[in-house]
Design a protein around this motif. Structure first.
Motif, PDB file in Angstrom:
ATOM      1  N   GLU A  82     -15.097 -12.964   6.471  1.00 59.77           N
ATOM      2  CA  GLU A  82     -16.278 -13.560   6.874  1.00 59.77           C
ATOM      3  C   GLU A  82     -15.899 -15.041   6.770  1.00 59.77           C
ATOM      4  O   GLU A  82     -15.243 -15.666   5.854  1.00 59.77           O
ATOM      5  N   THR A  83     -16.308 -15.907   7.685  1.00 58.95           N
ATOM      6  CA  THR A  83     -16.163 -17.426   7.943  1.00 58.95           C
ATOM      7  C   THR A  83     -17.303 -17.885   8.732  1.00 58.95           C
ATOM      8  O   THR A  83     -17.965 -17.284   9.350  1.00 58.95           O
ATOM      9  N   ASP A  84     -17.206 -19.060   8.888  1.00 62.04           N
ATOM     10  CA  ASP A  84     -18.349 -20.053   9.747  1.00 62.04           C
ATOM     11  C   ASP A  84     -17.729 -20.097  11.056  1.00 62.04           C
ATOM     12  O   ASP A  84     -16.545 -19.956  11.315  1.00 62.04           O
ATOM     13  N   ALA A  85     -18.698 -20.410  11.766  1.00 62.55           N
ATOM     14  CA  ALA A  85     -18.310 -20.411  13.416  1.00 62.55           C
ATOM     15  C   ALA A  85     -16.785 -21.413  13.676  1.00 62.55           C
ATOM     16  O   ALA A  85     -16.041 -21.160  14.508  1.00 62.55           O
ATOM     17  N   ARG A  86     -17.080 -22.696  13.207  1.00 61.54           N
ATOM     18  CA  ARG A  86     -16.040 -23.767  13.327  1.00 61.54           C
ATOM     19  C   ARG A  86     -14.821 -23.077  12.928  1.00 61.54           C
ATOM     20  O   ARG A  86     -13.733 -23.230  13.676  1.00 61.54           O
ATOM     21  N   THR A  87     -14.539 -22.715  11.655  1.00 58.06           N
ATOM     22  CA  THR A  87     -13.633 -21.917  11.080  1.00 58.06           C
ATOM     23  C   THR A  87     -12.868 -21.086  11.911  1.00 58.06           C
ATOM     24  O   THR A  87     -11.619 -21.051  12.307  1.00 58.06           O
ATOM     25  N   GLY A 104      -7.820 -22.621   1.581  1.00 54.59           N
ATOM     26  CA  GLY A 104      -8.787 -23.694   1.393  1.00 54.59           C
ATOM     27  C   GLY A 104     -10.388 -23.033   1.070  1.00 54.59           C
ATOM     28  O   GLY A 104     -11.269 -23.984   1.289  1.00 54.59           O
ATOM     29  N   GLY A 105     -10.355 -21.975   0.949  1.00 52.27           N
ATOM     30  CA  GLY A 105     -11.585 -21.359   0.753  1.00 52.27           C
ATOM     31  C   GLY A 105     -12.668 -21.221   2.151  1.00 52.27           C
ATOM     32  O   GLY A 105     -13.879 -21.085   1.942  1.00 52.27           O
ATOM     33  N   ARG A 106     -12.197 -21.305   3.191  1.00 57.92           N
ATOM     34  CA  ARG A 106     -12.771 -21.492   4.244  1.00 57.92           C
ATOM     35  C   ARG A 106     -12.986 -20.014   4.991  1.00 57.92           C
ATOM     36  O   ARG A 106     -13.902 -19.727   5.908  1.00 57.92           O
ATOM     37  N   VAL A 107     -12.132 -19.191   4.587  1.00 54.41           N
ATOM     38  CA  VAL A 107     -12.230 -17.658   5.053  1.00 54.41           C
ATOM     39  C   VAL A 107     -12.331 -16.657   3.654  1.00 54.41           C
ATOM     40  O   VAL A 107     -11.661 -16.995   2.873  1.00 54.41           O
ATOM     41  N   SER A 108     -13.116 -16.086   3.769  1.00 50.74           N
ATOM     42  CA  SER A 108     -13.346 -14.908   2.772  1.00 50.74           C
ATOM     43  C   SER A 108     -12.792 -13.488   3.308  1.00 50.74           C
ATOM     44  O   SER A 108     -13.254 -13.248   4.326  1.00 50.74           O
ATOM     45  N   ALA A 109     -11.681 -13.121   2.582  1.00 49.70           N
ATOM     46  CA  ALA A 109     -10.876 -11.927   3.155  1.00 49.70           C
ATOM     47  C   ALA A 109     -10.927 -11.096   2.031  1.00 49.70           C
ATOM     48  O   ALA A 109     -10.180 -11.458   1.098  1.00 49.70           O
TER      49      ALA A 109
END
Length: 130
Positions: A82-87, A104-109
């Protein structure tokens, strides 16, 4: 349900619309523009890695299941990204590495199959395209 194939020209056109924003050279495009780029790039990921063992979520725009392996049918899947659109779009075009996004904590996997590094980028641009 299998989604229809993504037209590579449509994908490149949609993603090209968000490239200046991803490169820090503009304001965030309209929600519909970002949404289309996310949806088409996620559907491309589905085509590149068919399967149903990993769910990739980019709220509020889309979620897809991909990667071969055990099929998930009920509840929360064991392998979730799960991540945001920009990432997601930065990952999709290769301007952000998978490892940097995770570190960087921008993606949760979560889950043993949730590493998408080998599948990215899903759309490539050369300097002449940008």
């Amino acid at each position: 349900m299998v989604s229809r194939g993504v037209d590579p020209h449509e994908l490149r056109a949609a993603v090209a619309e968000v490239l200046p924003w991803l490169g820090g050279e503009g304001e965030q495009p309209a929600r519909a523009v970002v949404g289309l780029a996310v949806k088409l790039s996620l559907r491309t990921l589905e085509q590149v890695a068919p399967g149903r063992s990993v769910e990739v979520r980019v709220p509020p725009f889309a979620a897809v299941q991909c990667v071969a392996g055990p099929r998930h049918t009920r509840g929360t899947p064991p392998n979730v990204v799960e991540t945001d659109a920009r990432t997601w779009l930065e990952l999709a075009v290769g301007s952000l590495s998978w490892q940097d996004a995770v570190d960087g904590g921008r993606v949760s996997a979560s889950g043993s199959r949730a590493d998408l590094a080998h599948l990215l980028p899903v759309v490539r641009f050369t300097e002449g395209d940008r």
